[in-house]
Write a protein that holds these residues in place. Structure first.
Motif, PDB file in Angstrom:
ATOM      1  N   ILE A   1      12.436  -3.156  49.362  1.00 33.39           N
ATOM      2  CA  ILE A   1      11.697  -1.737  48.213  1.00 33.39           C
ATOM      3  C   ILE A   1      13.092  -0.922  47.906  1.00 33.39           C
ATOM      4  CG2 ILE A   1      10.065   0.233  48.757  1.00 33.39           C
ATOM      5  CD1 ILE A   1       8.439  -1.084  50.390  1.00 33.39           C
ATOM      6  N   ALA A   2      13.905  -0.226  48.465  1.00 33.79           N
ATOM      7  CA  ALA A   2      14.077   0.641  47.624  1.00 33.79           C
ATOM      8  C   ALA A   2      15.333   0.093  46.810  1.00 33.79           C
ATOM      9  CB  ALA A   2      15.482   1.658  48.888  1.00 33.79           C
ATOM     10  N   MET A   3      16.204  -1.327  47.017  1.00 33.09           N
ATOM     11  CA  MET A   3      16.712  -2.043  46.145  1.00 33.09           C
ATOM     12  C   MET A   3      16.072  -2.005  44.950  1.00 33.09           C
ATOM     13  SD  MET A   3      18.614  -4.430  48.626  1.00 33.09           S
ATOM     14  CE  MET A   3      20.093  -5.419  47.532  1.00 33.09           C
ATOM     15  N   SER A   4      14.753  -2.921  44.915  1.00 34.41           N
ATOM     16  CA  SER A   4      13.809  -3.234  43.674  1.00 34.41           C
ATOM     17  C   SER A   4      13.872  -1.245  43.085  1.00 34.41           C
ATOM     18  CB  SER A   4      12.210  -3.123  44.580  1.00 34.41           C
ATOM     19  OG  SER A   4      11.352  -3.067  42.972  1.00 34.41           O
ATOM     20  N   LYS A   5      13.695  -0.695  43.246  1.00 32.37           N
ATOM     21  CA  LYS A   5      13.345   1.441  42.837  1.00 32.37           C
ATOM     22  C   LYS A   5      14.853   1.295  42.356  1.00 32.37           C
ATOM     23  CE  LYS A   5      11.548   5.642  43.156  1.00 32.37           C
ATOM     24  NZ  LYS A   5      12.873   6.619  42.958  1.00 32.37           N
ATOM     25  N   ARG A   6      15.910   1.605  42.609  1.00 29.46           N
ATOM     26  CA  ARG A   6      17.169   1.221  42.165  1.00 29.46           C
ATOM     27  C   ARG A   6      17.124   0.651  41.164  1.00 29.46           C
ATOM     28  NH1 ARG A   6      20.425   3.785  40.023  1.00 29.46           N
ATOM     29  NH2 ARG A   6      22.252   4.048  39.660  1.00 29.46           N
ATOM     30  N   LEU A   7      16.998  -0.410  41.291  1.00 26.65           N
ATOM     31  CA  LEU A   7      16.683  -2.123  39.946  1.00 26.65           C
ATOM     32  C   LEU A   7      16.126  -1.435  39.589  1.00 26.65           C
ATOM     33  CD1 LEU A   7      16.561  -5.387  41.590  1.00 26.65           C
ATOM     34  CD2 LEU A   7      18.502  -4.520  39.847  1.00 26.65           C
ATOM     35  N   LEU A   8      15.274  -0.482  39.027  1.00 26.35           N
ATOM     36  CA  LEU A   8      14.290  -0.240  37.957  1.00 26.35           C
ATOM     37  C   LEU A   8      14.870   0.672  36.976  1.00 26.35           C
ATOM     38  CD1 LEU A   8      10.157   0.348  38.471  1.00 26.35           C
ATOM     39  CD2 LEU A   8      11.470  -1.164  36.944  1.00 26.35           C
ATOM     40  N   GLU A   9      15.264   1.961  38.099  1.00 25.92           N
ATOM     41  CA  GLU A   9      16.482   3.186  37.410  1.00 25.92           C
ATOM     42  C   GLU A   9      17.425   2.333  36.206  1.00 25.92           C
ATOM     43  OE1 GLU A   9      15.268   6.022  41.254  1.00 25.92           O
ATOM     44  OE2 GLU A   9      17.515   5.010  41.149  1.00 25.92           O
ATOM     45  N   LEU A  10      17.775   0.836  36.832  1.00 27.71           N
ATOM     46  CA  LEU A  10      18.872   0.832  35.830  1.00 27.71           C
ATOM     47  C   LEU A  10      18.672  -0.862  34.848  1.00 27.71           C
ATOM     48  CD1 LEU A  10      21.398  -0.357  38.980  1.00 27.71           C
ATOM     49  CD2 LEU A  10      21.638   0.518  37.114  1.00 27.71           C
ATOM     50  N   GLY A  11      17.030  -0.290  34.565  1.00 29.58           N
ATOM     51  CA  GLY A  11      16.362  -0.400  33.639  1.00 29.58           C
ATOM     52  C   GLY A  11      16.186  -2.520  34.068  1.00 29.58           C
TER      53      GLY A  11
ATOM     54  N   LEU B   1      14.450  -9.746  47.760  1.00 29.27           N
ATOM     55  CA  LEU B   1      14.076  -9.356  46.654  1.00 29.27           C
ATOM     56  C   LEU B   1      13.649 -10.786  45.645  1.00 29.27           C
ATOM     57  CD1 LEU B   1      17.192  -6.943  45.467  1.00 29.27           C
ATOM     58  CD2 LEU B   1      14.862  -6.347  45.586  1.00 29.27           C
ATOM     59  N   ARG B   2      12.658 -10.857  44.857  1.00 26.45           N
ATOM     60  CA  ARG B   2      12.509 -11.865  44.455  1.00 26.45           C
ATOM     61  C   ARG B   2      13.154 -12.137  42.858  1.00 26.45           C
ATOM     62  NH1 ARG B   2       6.765 -15.743  45.123  1.00 26.45           N
ATOM     63  NH2 ARG B   2       6.514 -13.200  42.812  1.00 26.45           N
ATOM     64  N   VAL B   3      13.250 -13.067  42.335  1.00 24.75           N
ATOM     65  CA  VAL B   3      13.860 -12.632  41.096  1.00 24.75           C
ATOM     66  C   VAL B   3      13.226 -13.919  40.615  1.00 24.75           C
ATOM     67  CG1 VAL B   3      15.929 -13.674  38.973  1.00 24.75           C
ATOM     68  CG2 VAL B   3      16.441 -11.675  41.587  1.00 24.75           C
TER      69      VAL B   3
ATOM     70  N   PHE C   1      13.281  -5.186  36.650  1.00 24.75           N
ATOM     71  CA  PHE C   1      12.040  -5.188  37.030  1.00 24.75           C
ATOM     72  C   PHE C   1      12.544  -6.251  38.482  1.00 24.75           C
ATOM     73  CE2 PHE C   1       7.265  -5.074  36.958  1.00 24.75           C
ATOM     74  CZ  PHE C   1       7.092  -3.850  37.624  1.00 24.75           C
ATOM     75  N   VAL C   2      12.688  -6.261  39.727  1.00 22.33           N
ATOM     76  CA  VAL C   2      12.448  -7.244  40.537  1.00 22.33           C
ATOM     77  C   VAL C   2      11.331  -6.342  41.897  1.00 22.33           C
ATOM     78  CG1 VAL C   2      13.961  -8.770  41.768  1.00 22.33           C
ATOM     79  CG2 VAL C   2      14.324  -8.148  39.317  1.00 22.33           C
ATOM     80  N   ILE C   3      11.359  -7.156  41.694  1.00 23.79           N
ATOM     81  CA  ILE C   3      10.186  -7.049  43.351  1.00 23.79           C
ATOM     82  C   ILE C   3      10.870  -7.094  44.362  1.00 23.79           C
ATOM     83  CG2 ILE C   3       7.940  -6.684  44.046  1.00 23.79           C
ATOM     84  CD1 ILE C   3       8.196  -4.608  41.636  1.00 23.79           C
ATOM     85  N   GLY C   4      10.746  -5.997  45.599  1.00 26.44           N
ATOM     86  CA  GLY C   4      11.035  -6.110  47.238  1.00 26.44           C
ATOM     87  C   GLY C   4       9.985  -6.796  47.895  1.00 26.44           C
ATOM     88  N   PHE C   5      10.184  -7.900  48.382  1.00 24.95           N
ATOM     89  CA  PHE C   5       9.075  -8.269  49.467  1.00 24.95           C
ATOM     90  C   PHE C   5       9.337  -7.968  51.101  1.00 24.95           C
ATOM     91  CE2 PHE C   5       7.562 -10.531  44.999  1.00 24.95           C
ATOM     92  CZ  PHE C   5       6.593 -10.741  45.169  1.00 24.95           C
ATOM     93  N   GLY C   6       8.531  -7.784  51.183  1.00 27.28           N
ATOM     94  CA  GLY C   6       8.486  -7.447  53.099  1.00 27.28           C
ATOM     95  C   GLY C   6       7.419  -7.820  53.316  1.00 27.28           C
TER      96      GLY C   6
END
Ligand code: PLP
Length: 434
Positions: free
Chosen positions: A383-393, A411-413, A395-400
């Motif tokens: 989830i944290a990685m997904s948020k950081r990716l959004l900050e980098l522009g 992370l599911r690309v 959009f990829v979602i982290g699934f747990g």
């Protein structure tokens, strides 16, 4: 509710609110999710789904988490078909289909789907979740046995649970993901079980939604034939993606019914294509590659669909797919069949993305599907990685958990034909910064 608040209508509020068992339980679950970094935040999209999307609070981002595999969700013809349907038919019929709820576009769409899938007939629902619920509870009877892959979609798992409650004496068992030996063992057990006196059913996802792997349909077909079982495939992530013309995982394996285009005349025997045979029942969604709005489908023999229409509870007691969505989905399938280059572009993009992610040191499963999971194990980390990716522009979602098993967070690309190579380079560059 504050003790001083008095509602303007109805009985006076209690002077104190002791709270229900449910309130306390829900608060505790939500607090645990928040403190464990596992609380999901729904991101708001401020424009149409495309290769990029405007995410509220983050601006324009490259989108690698949609199932918009062919980039048809905002295709001008798909949008116009929905708009025209709204003008021609209004919002809906305000009725279930067997009463007065079937519009001509529903019938058109169902013929299109049958032609596209290579089956005699099809029927649509408001979601594939609904379609899966209809399949087992309607087609299975006490004495039957359903054998299911352990990684099948939640809608299949719950549909089987529901069916075994509705039809007492309906058996079920589970085999290890994609294990043909495991499936053979379950089939043997079913045949040795004196209480299994009816039909045996085997059900699998065509493309496993969290793994991006595919079911070995030819091997499964052969086993089903050996044990007299019927094969059910939910190809929600295979439509538009798998096979040369995007018909699905059955096309990938050379198992499309004949004729591939054009529904066979009513009353003809069940189609059996080529030496590999065919899938008996398909379910799938219209909410991914096939327009992206919503909707589910069952595609199968005429008798199967007739039974679903006559006896399916989601059919008899729930309204049809909105006509706007039916027309958009029909147009999306038309565009897909007319423009196979979209499927080819998706295939190229998938190969490029796998290659670039591999070169950057990410361990991505070899597979032709458009789902590329990057395993990070821990849900909070994903989830944290997904948020950081959004900050980098990006959009990829982290699934747990509970979407995947504990310890298997990822992370599911998801790659689309709408992407350009530069977008994939942007994704990889952002991932490298994590
Ligand atoms: N089946 C599979 C394999 C899926 O991946 C999904 C969606 O995630 C569904 C069913 C549910 O589809 P729908 O959104 O149409 O209910």
């Amino acid at each position: 509710m504050p003790a001083t608040h008095t509602p303007s209508v109805g009985p006076a509020a209690p002077t104190s609110n002791p709270g229900s068992i449910f309130d306390a339980r829900a608060d505790q679950i939500l607090a645990t999710l928040r403190s464990g970094g596992q609380f999901k935040h729904l991101r708001t999209i401020e424009g149409p789904m495309d290769r990029t999307v405007r995410v509220s609070g983050y601006g324009e981002c490259l989108c690698f988490c949609s199932n918009n595999y062919l980039g048809l969700a905002n295709h001008p013809e798909v949008v116009e078909a929905g708009v025209k349907a709204l003008r021609d038919y209004g919002a809906g019929t305000a009725s279930v289909r067997f009463i007065c709820g079937t519009f001509a576009p529903h019938e058109t769409l169902e013929q299109t789907i049958a032609s596209y899938m290579g089956t005699q007939a099809s029927y649509t629902f408001v979601s594939c979740w609904n379609a899966n619920e209809a399949v087992f509870a309607t087609l299975c009877e006490p004495g039957d046995c359903i054998i299911s892959d352990e990684l099948n979609h939640a809608s299949i798992i719950d549909a089987i649970r529901l069916a075994t409650v509705i039809k007492k004496g309906l058996h079920k068992s589970v085999y290890k993901n994609n294990s043909i030996d495991g499936l053979r063992d379950r089939l043997r057990e079913a045949r040795a079980n004196k209480e299994v006196t009816g039909q045996v059913w085997v059900v699998t996802d065509g493309v496993f939604s969290m793994e991006g792997s595919i079911a070995d349909l030819p091997a499964m077909r052969a086993l089903c034939d050996e044990f007299g079982a019927l094969l059910v495939v939910d190809d929600s992530h295979g439509h538009g993606v798998m096979g040369k013309t995007g018909r699905g995982t059955h096309e990938h394996w050379g198992m499309v019914g004949t004729p591939a285009l054009g529904t066979p005349a009513l009353g003809t025997p069940a189609l059996r294509a080529g030496p590999l045979g065919q899938v008996d029942v398909f379910t799938g969604t219209l909410g991914k590659a096939l327009g992206g709005g919503a909707g589910g489908l069952i595609a199968a023999s005429r008798r199967t669909i007739d039974l679903i229409i006559q006896r399916g509870r989601p059919t008899l007691f729930s309204n049809a797919l909105p006509v706007t969505v039916a027309c958009s989905a029909n147009k999306a399938i038309e565009v897909l069949v007319r423009e196979p280059q979209r499927v080819a572009k998706l295939r190229d993009n998938v190969a490029y993305a796998r290659e670039q992610l591999g070169a950057a040191g990410f361990d991505v499963l070899k597979s032709p599907t458009a789902i590329l999971p990057i395993i990070v194990h821990d849900t909070a980390k994903a989830i944290a990685m997904s948020k950081r990716l959004l900050e980098l522009g990006v959009f990829v979602i982290g699934f747990g958990f509970p979407v995947v098993a504990e310890g298997h967070a990822r992370l599911r690309v998801q790659v689309s034909a709408a992407h350009e190579r530069g977008d994939i380079d942007g994704l990889v560059a952002a991932l490298k910064k994590l």
